[in-house]
Design a protein around this motif. Structure first.
Motif, PDB file in Angstrom:
ATOM      1  N   LEU A  57       0.876  -1.111  -0.516  1.00 52.58           N
ATOM      2  CA  LEU A  57      -0.283   0.263   0.107  1.00 52.58           C
ATOM      3  C   LEU A  57       0.550   1.070  -0.332  1.00 52.58           C
ATOM      4  O   LEU A  57       0.705   2.679   0.357  1.00 52.58           O
ATOM      5  N   GLN A  58       2.075   0.844  -0.193  1.00 53.29           N
ATOM      6  CA  GLN A  58       3.252   2.725   0.012  1.00 53.29           C
ATOM      7  C   GLN A  58       3.093   2.705  -1.608  1.00 53.29           C
ATOM      8  O   GLN A  58       3.730   3.908  -2.231  1.00 53.29           O
ATOM      9  N   ASP A  59       3.033   1.869  -2.782  1.00 53.17           N
ATOM     10  CA  ASP A  59       2.778   1.791  -4.036  1.00 53.17           C
ATOM     11  C   ASP A  59       1.502   2.385  -3.981  1.00 53.17           C
ATOM     12  O   ASP A  59       1.157   1.290  -4.655  1.00 53.17           O
ATOM     13  N   SER A 111       0.563   7.168   2.073  1.00 46.50           N
ATOM     14  CA  SER A 111       0.060   5.938   0.970  1.00 46.50           C
ATOM     15  C   SER A 111      -0.722   4.915   2.258  1.00 46.50           C
ATOM     16  O   SER A 111      -2.280   4.814   1.700  1.00 46.50           O
ATOM     17  N   VAL A 112      -0.045   4.550   2.912  1.00 44.47           N
ATOM     18  CA  VAL A 112      -0.797   3.276   3.219  1.00 44.47           C
ATOM     19  C   VAL A 112      -1.612   4.005   4.611  1.00 44.47           C
ATOM     20  O   VAL A 112      -2.660   3.222   4.425  1.00 44.47           O
ATOM     21  N   ASN A 113      -1.313   5.198   5.321  1.00 37.66           N
ATOM     22  CA  ASN A 113      -1.684   5.660   6.566  1.00 37.66           C
ATOM     23  C   ASN A 113      -3.197   6.093   6.222  1.00 37.66           C
ATOM     24  O   ASN A 113      -4.471   5.919   7.030  1.00 37.66           O
ATOM     25  N   SER A 191     -10.434   3.204  17.044  1.00 38.53           N
ATOM     26  CA  SER A 191      -9.056   3.391  18.659  1.00 38.53           C
ATOM     27  C   SER A 191      -9.344   2.192  19.455  1.00 38.53           C
ATOM     28  O   SER A 191      -9.770   1.941  19.923  1.00 38.53           O
ATOM     29  N   PRO A 192      -8.080   0.900  18.911  1.00 39.44           N
ATOM     30  CA  PRO A 192      -8.166  -0.151  19.514  1.00 39.44           C
ATOM     31  C   PRO A 192      -7.789  -0.237  21.091  1.00 39.44           C
ATOM     32  O   PRO A 192      -8.055  -1.434  21.598  1.00 39.44           O
ATOM     33  N   GLY A 193      -7.016   0.924  21.485  1.00 44.25           N
ATOM     34  CA  GLY A 193      -5.952   0.973  23.009  1.00 44.25           C
ATOM     35  C   GLY A 193      -4.579  -0.065  22.762  1.00 44.25           C
ATOM     36  O   GLY A 193      -4.472   0.024  21.567  1.00 44.25           O
ATOM     37  N   THR A 197       1.389  -6.686  19.744  1.00 48.31           N
ATOM     38  CA  THR A 197       1.352  -6.408  17.948  1.00 48.31           C
ATOM     39  C   THR A 197       2.590  -6.581  17.796  1.00 48.31           C
ATOM     40  O   THR A 197       3.143  -5.635  18.566  1.00 48.31           O
ATOM     41  N   GLU A 198       2.932  -6.380  16.070  1.00 44.16           N
ATOM     42  CA  GLU A 198       4.627  -6.193  15.907  1.00 44.16           C
ATOM     43  C   GLU A 198       4.905  -4.745  16.021  1.00 44.16           C
ATOM     44  O   GLU A 198       5.476  -4.545  16.357  1.00 44.16           O
ATOM     45  N   MET A 199       2.976  -4.070  15.814  1.00 49.09           N
ATOM     46  CA  MET A 199       3.070  -2.421  16.150  1.00 49.09           C
ATOM     47  C   MET A 199       3.675  -2.334  17.108  1.00 49.09           C
ATOM     48  O   MET A 199       4.865  -1.054  17.587  1.00 49.09           O
TER      49      MET A 199
HETATM   50  N1  NAP Z   1      -1.070  -1.834  18.297  1.00 49.28           N
HETATM   51  C1  NAP Z   1      -1.480  -1.385  18.886  1.00 49.28           C
HETATM   52  O1  NAP Z   1      -1.244  -0.817  20.475  1.00 49.28           O
HETATM   53  C2  NAP Z   1      -2.467  -0.459  17.873  1.00 49.28           C
HETATM   54  C3  NAP Z   1      -2.994   0.992  19.531  1.00 49.28           C
HETATM   55  C4  NAP Z   1      -3.634   2.256  18.647  1.00 49.28           C
HETATM   56  C5  NAP Z   1      -3.786   1.323  17.000  1.00 49.28           C
HETATM   57  N2  NAP Z   1      -2.955   0.488  16.069  1.00 49.28           N
HETATM   58  C6  NAP Z   1      -4.034   0.332  14.908  1.00 49.28           C
HETATM   59  O2  NAP Z   1      -4.532  -0.567  14.974  1.00 49.28           O
HETATM   60  C7  NAP Z   1      -3.935  -0.682  12.953  1.00 49.28           C
HETATM   61  C8  NAP Z   1      -3.268  -2.829  13.569  1.00 49.28           C
HETATM   62  O3  NAP Z   1      -2.153  -2.072  14.319  1.00 49.28           O
HETATM   63  P1  NAP Z   1      -1.374  -3.415  14.026  1.00 49.28           P
HETATM   64  O4  NAP Z   1      -0.669  -2.992  15.857  1.00 49.28           O
HETATM   65  O5  NAP Z   1      -2.225  -4.706  14.224  1.00 49.28           O
HETATM   66  O6  NAP Z   1       0.020  -3.254  13.909  1.00 49.28           O
HETATM   67  P2  NAP Z   1       0.820  -4.872  13.252  1.00 49.28           P
HETATM   68  O7  NAP Z   1       0.897  -5.571  13.792  1.00 49.28           O
HETATM   69  O8  NAP Z   1       2.393  -3.221  12.652  1.00 49.28           O
HETATM   70  O9  NAP Z   1       0.141  -5.332  11.840  1.00 49.28           O
HETATM   71  C9  NAP Z   1       0.083  -3.556  10.425  1.00 49.28           C
HETATM   72  C10 NAP Z   1      -0.200  -4.554   9.565  1.00 49.28           C
HETATM   73  O10 NAP Z   1      -0.872  -3.603   8.061  1.00 49.28           O
HETATM   74  C11 NAP Z   1       0.119  -4.603   7.269  1.00 49.28           C
HETATM   75  N3  NAP Z   1       0.872  -3.730   6.411  1.00 49.28           N
HETATM   76  C12 NAP Z   1       1.773  -2.804   6.830  1.00 49.28           C
HETATM   77  N4  NAP Z   1       2.244  -1.623   5.816  1.00 49.28           N
HETATM   78  C13 NAP Z   1       1.506  -2.566   5.529  1.00 49.28           C
HETATM   79  C14 NAP Z   1       1.690  -2.115   3.996  1.00 49.28           C
HETATM   80  N5  NAP Z   1       2.645  -1.533   3.473  1.00 49.28           N
HETATM   81  N6  NAP Z   1       1.370  -2.576   2.635  1.00 49.28           N
HETATM   82  C15 NAP Z   1       0.365  -3.772   2.637  1.00 49.28           C
HETATM   83  N7  NAP Z   1       0.343  -3.604   4.047  1.00 49.28           N
HETATM   84  C16 NAP Z   1       1.333  -3.145   5.328  1.00 49.28           C
HETATM   85  C17 NAP Z   1       0.910  -5.132   7.739  1.00 49.28           C
HETATM   86  O11 NAP Z   1       1.341  -6.456   6.554  1.00 49.28           O
HETATM   87  P3  NAP Z   1       2.505  -6.541   6.161  1.00 49.28           P
HETATM   88  O12 NAP Z   1       4.358  -6.146   6.774  1.00 49.28           O
HETATM   89  O13 NAP Z   1       3.102  -7.427   5.826  1.00 49.28           O
HETATM   90  O14 NAP Z   1       2.994  -6.158   4.719  1.00 49.28           O
HETATM   91  C18 NAP Z   1       0.211  -6.170   8.657  1.00 49.28           C
HETATM   92  O15 NAP Z   1      -0.157  -6.697   8.098  1.00 49.28           O
HETATM   93  C19 NAP Z   1      -3.282   0.131  12.472  1.00 49.28           C
HETATM   94  O16 NAP Z   1      -3.958   0.560  11.888  1.00 49.28           O
HETATM   95  C20 NAP Z   1      -2.699   0.664  14.845  1.00 49.28           C
HETATM   96  O17 NAP Z   1      -2.307   1.965  13.554  1.00 49.28           O
HETATM   97  C21 NAP Z   1      -2.489   0.012  16.781  1.00 49.28           C
END
Ligand code: NAP
Length: 254
Positions: A57-59, A111-113, A191-193, A197-199
């Motif tokens: 999704l960056q492209d 682009s992604v966000n 907002s999921p709190g 996760t990896e993030m």
């Molecule tokens: N975790 C938290 O505490 C938290 C808090 C507040 C909000 N959020 C929001 O919740 C959502 C999910 O977060 P998460 O914690 O589950 O994140 P995550 O574990 O980092 O997972 C992110 C997902 O997005 C995909 N992604 C990232 N860049 C991409 C790209 N360039 N193209 C296609 N797919 C892409 C990743 O897949 P690939 O790497 O395989 O592309 C992965 O499946 C996000 O919107 C985040 O901002 C999370």
């Protein structure tokens, strides 16, 4: 092109390779939905109602072409009585002080966000059958409304996505709504709190110079305050299955 199956509910979920997106996809499948997932990596989900598109999704131009080809005709099938879109994928790249940010990296994060989620809202509204209920969930964050030093790109892009959903909701009750847009369409900014996760791992791993709030996230993890992705996923799925209510709503987990 993918083959079709028998469900009458289709959800397009971005970021299904891991984290909250993977949990949402799994729960939707359990509830009988057909799920179209998008991520760069493959998904561990193996199910006859799950189809996966590997796209970056960056492209944006390449991603738009791939998504149109893979899912455009599918979305338009008359059998759907309900369509969900979950704009879940997001990037926390482009961290650090504003004077050090790289323009090309900022464009990729936006682009992604923002750009692709906004385009996807239009995509499902344009292709979805007119009589189908359409529910859109945009994953938001406390970062959309709180300034986190070092996260200018992430914070501002989440704020932009929140506003994009609000504007789209307002358009739907204005003369700008195209006549062929499904009438029953509503949007949730959710907002999921703090979710395990990896993030979150990435947030804890950033240097103090780039992200001074990293210590707070390390404390959250040490205190066991992170929740499993299944919790927010259940709330997202409940909204996708709901009557929708207001055109645009905002909620935090819980
Ligand atoms: N975790 C938290 O505490 C938290 C808090 C507040 C909000 N959020 C929001 O919740 C959502 C999910 O977060 P998460 O914690 O589950 O994140 P995550 O574990 O980092 O997972 C992110 C997902 O997005 C995909 N992604 C990232 N860049 C991409 C790209 N360039 N193209 C296609 N797919 C892409 C990743 O897949 P690939 O790497 O395989 O592309 C992965 O499946 C996000 O919107 C985040 O901002 C999370």
């Amino acid at each position: 092109m993918f083959e079709t199956s028998a469900s009458d509910r289709l959800a397009l979920v971005t970021g299904t390779s891991t984290g909250i997106g993977a949990a949402i996809a799994r729960q939707l499948l359990l509830c009988g939905w057909e799920v179209a997932g998008v991520a760069r990596r493959s998904s561990a989900i193996e199910h006859d109602r799950y189809r996966h598109l590997a796209a970056d999704l960056q492209d944006a131009p390449a991603a738009v072409a791939a998504i149109e080809t893979a899912f455009g005709a599918l979305l338009g099938e008359s059998r759907w009585r309900r369509i969900g879109l979950v704009n879940n994928a997001a990037s926390v790249a482009a961290t650090g002080p504003v004077p050090r940010l790289d323009a090309a990296e900022l464009v990729r994060v936006y682009s992604v966000n923002v750009a692709m989620p906004l385009w996807l809202m239009g995509f499902v509204a344009r292709h979805g059958p007119r009589g189908a209920a359409i529910r859109i969930v945009n994953l938001s964050s406390g970062a959309a409304v709180r300034a986190a030093p070092g996260l200018a790109a992430y914070c501002s892009s989440k704020a932009a996505l929140r506003m994009a959903g609000m504007v789209f909701g307002a358009e739907l009750d204005s003369p700008l709504r195209p006549a062929d847009t499904p009438a029953d369409l509503s949007i949730l900014s959710y907002s999921p709190g703090v979710v395990d996760t990896e993030m979150q791992l990435a947030s804890r791993s950033m240097s103090v110079e780039d992200f001074p709030w990293g210590g707070m996230f390390r404390d959250f993890a040490a205190q066991g305050l992170l929740v499993a992705p299944d919790l927010p996923a259940a709330e997202v799925v409940a909204y996708l299955e709901s009557d929708g209510g207001e055109r645009f709503a905002e909620r935090k987990r819980g």
